[in-house]
Design a protein around this motif. Sequence first.
Motif, PDB file in Angstrom:
ATOM      1  N   VAL A 172      -0.744   9.525   2.043  1.00  0.00           N
ATOM      2  CA  VAL A 172       0.084  10.678   2.391  1.00  0.00           C
ATOM      3  C   VAL A 172       0.598  10.484   3.811  1.00  0.00           C
ATOM      4  O   VAL A 172       0.012   9.740   4.602  1.00  0.00           O
ATOM      5  CB  VAL A 172      -0.698  12.009   2.288  1.00  0.00           C
ATOM      6  N   THR A 173       1.707  11.151   4.125  1.00  0.00           N
ATOM      7  CA  THR A 173       2.172  11.210   5.504  1.00  0.00           C
ATOM      8  C   THR A 173       2.105  12.658   5.978  1.00  0.00           C
ATOM      9  O   THR A 173       2.322  13.599   5.198  1.00  0.00           O
ATOM     10  CB  THR A 173       3.608  10.670   5.679  1.00  0.00           C
ATOM     11  N   ALA A 212       1.702   8.011   8.495  1.00  0.00           N
ATOM     12  CA  ALA A 212       0.701   7.775   7.451  1.00  0.00           C
ATOM     13  C   ALA A 212      -0.672   8.209   7.925  1.00  0.00           C
ATOM     14  O   ALA A 212      -1.065   7.956   9.059  1.00  0.00           O
ATOM     15  CB  ALA A 212       0.680   6.301   7.074  1.00  0.00           C
ATOM     16  N   ASP A 213      -1.395   8.876   7.039  1.00  0.00           N
ATOM     17  CA  ASP A 213      -2.732   9.392   7.319  1.00  0.00           C
ATOM     18  C   ASP A 213      -3.748   8.408   6.757  1.00  0.00           C
ATOM     19  O   ASP A 213      -3.883   8.275   5.547  1.00  0.00           O
ATOM     20  CB  ASP A 213      -2.867  10.764   6.659  1.00  0.00           C
ATOM     21  N   SER A 214      -4.469   7.695   7.630  1.00  0.00           N
ATOM     22  CA  SER A 214      -5.392   6.650   7.170  1.00  0.00           C
ATOM     23  C   SER A 214      -6.856   7.073   7.320  1.00  0.00           C
ATOM     24  O   SER A 214      -7.733   6.233   7.491  1.00  0.00           O
ATOM     25  CB  SER A 214      -5.135   5.342   7.920  1.00  0.00           C
ATOM     26  N   SER A 243      -3.575  17.785  -1.344  1.00  0.00           N
ATOM     27  CA  SER A 243      -2.492  17.054  -1.993  1.00  0.00           C
ATOM     28  C   SER A 243      -3.096  16.130  -3.037  1.00  0.00           C
ATOM     29  O   SER A 243      -4.132  15.506  -2.800  1.00  0.00           O
ATOM     30  CB  SER A 243      -1.721  16.218  -0.961  1.00  0.00           C
ATOM     31  N   TYR A 244      -2.447  16.045  -4.211  1.00  0.00           N
ATOM     32  CA  TYR A 244      -2.937  15.121  -5.221  1.00  0.00           C
ATOM     33  C   TYR A 244      -1.776  14.541  -6.007  1.00  0.00           C
ATOM     34  O   TYR A 244      -0.646  15.006  -5.899  1.00  0.00           O
ATOM     35  CB  TYR A 244      -3.989  15.759  -6.127  1.00  0.00           C
ATOM     36  N   TYR A 245      -2.055  13.476  -6.776  1.00  0.00           N
ATOM     37  CA  TYR A 245      -1.009  12.782  -7.509  1.00  0.00           C
ATOM     38  C   TYR A 245      -1.516  12.353  -8.876  1.00  0.00           C
ATOM     39  O   TYR A 245      -2.713  12.250  -9.114  1.00  0.00           O
ATOM     40  CB  TYR A 245      -0.538  11.538  -6.736  1.00  0.00           C
ATOM     41  N   THR A 246      -0.571  12.087  -9.774  1.00  0.00           N
ATOM     42  CA  THR A 246      -0.846  11.363 -11.019  1.00  0.00           C
ATOM     43  C   THR A 246       0.081  10.156 -11.038  1.00  0.00           C
ATOM     44  O   THR A 246       1.187  10.201 -10.489  1.00  0.00           O
ATOM     45  CB  THR A 246      -0.625  12.224 -12.280  1.00  0.00           C
ATOM     46  N   ALA A 284      -0.780  20.262   4.998  1.00  0.00           N
ATOM     47  CA  ALA A 284       0.574  20.003   4.502  1.00  0.00           C
ATOM     48  C   ALA A 284       0.918  18.541   4.740  1.00  0.00           C
ATOM     49  O   ALA A 284       0.677  18.013   5.826  1.00  0.00           O
ATOM     50  CB  ALA A 284       1.574  20.910   5.209  1.00  0.00           C
ATOM     51  N   ASN A 285       1.450  17.898   3.710  1.00  0.00           N
ATOM     52  CA  ASN A 285       1.901  16.512   3.814  1.00  0.00           C
ATOM     53  C   ASN A 285       3.382  16.461   3.489  1.00  0.00           C
ATOM     54  O   ASN A 285       3.845  17.149   2.584  1.00  0.00           O
ATOM     55  CB  ASN A 285       1.118  15.609   2.869  1.00  0.00           C
TER      56      ASN A 285
END
Length: 170
Positions: free
Chosen positions: A49-50, A55-57, A115-118, A144-145
């Motif tokens: 995510v940013t 970028a958030d590492s 935040s999530y993704y598929t 928030a991203n």
Amino acid sequence: MGLAQVDKEIISGNTATVNLTTINTNDVYMVVLSGVTLDTNGQQIYMRVTTSGTADSDSEYDKASQILYSNTTSGTTTDTDESSWRIQGAIGSDTGEATNHIIYLYNFNDANEHSYYTNDSVALNASAYATGYKGGGNHTIAEANDGVEFFVQGSNNFNGGTFTLYRITS
């Protein structure tokens, strides 16, 4: 339902990272990776995510995926507390190797949610075998991203492909 394109990057030479930003509503977003190729064999692709374009590492990435193979037994993979999400297993730079993805992004603009993704992907390797990933992941911090960053394992590069971010409209 429709799609509104909000960001696009076309890669035609060695590029270490690809950033797609401009997530600024609570809508679901969709990322399409098309014809993505790498400069080095046997490498994996990752996503982060940013936040405010960076970028958030942190070590807050969890994911689970089904790995699908056309020539051998399929399996599963899970990762917790990682510094990014692995979205594609090893592909390479041989002629014909490429990967394609459809990734949905949820809750990215909501500071009170994770935040999530598929991810659904298919890749073709140099031996003409198809592989794929089907799964998803969660960034375990409520923040928030504004986008996502893609990069290749081991500081290698993308050397081709199109990365497009869409907002899903009603």
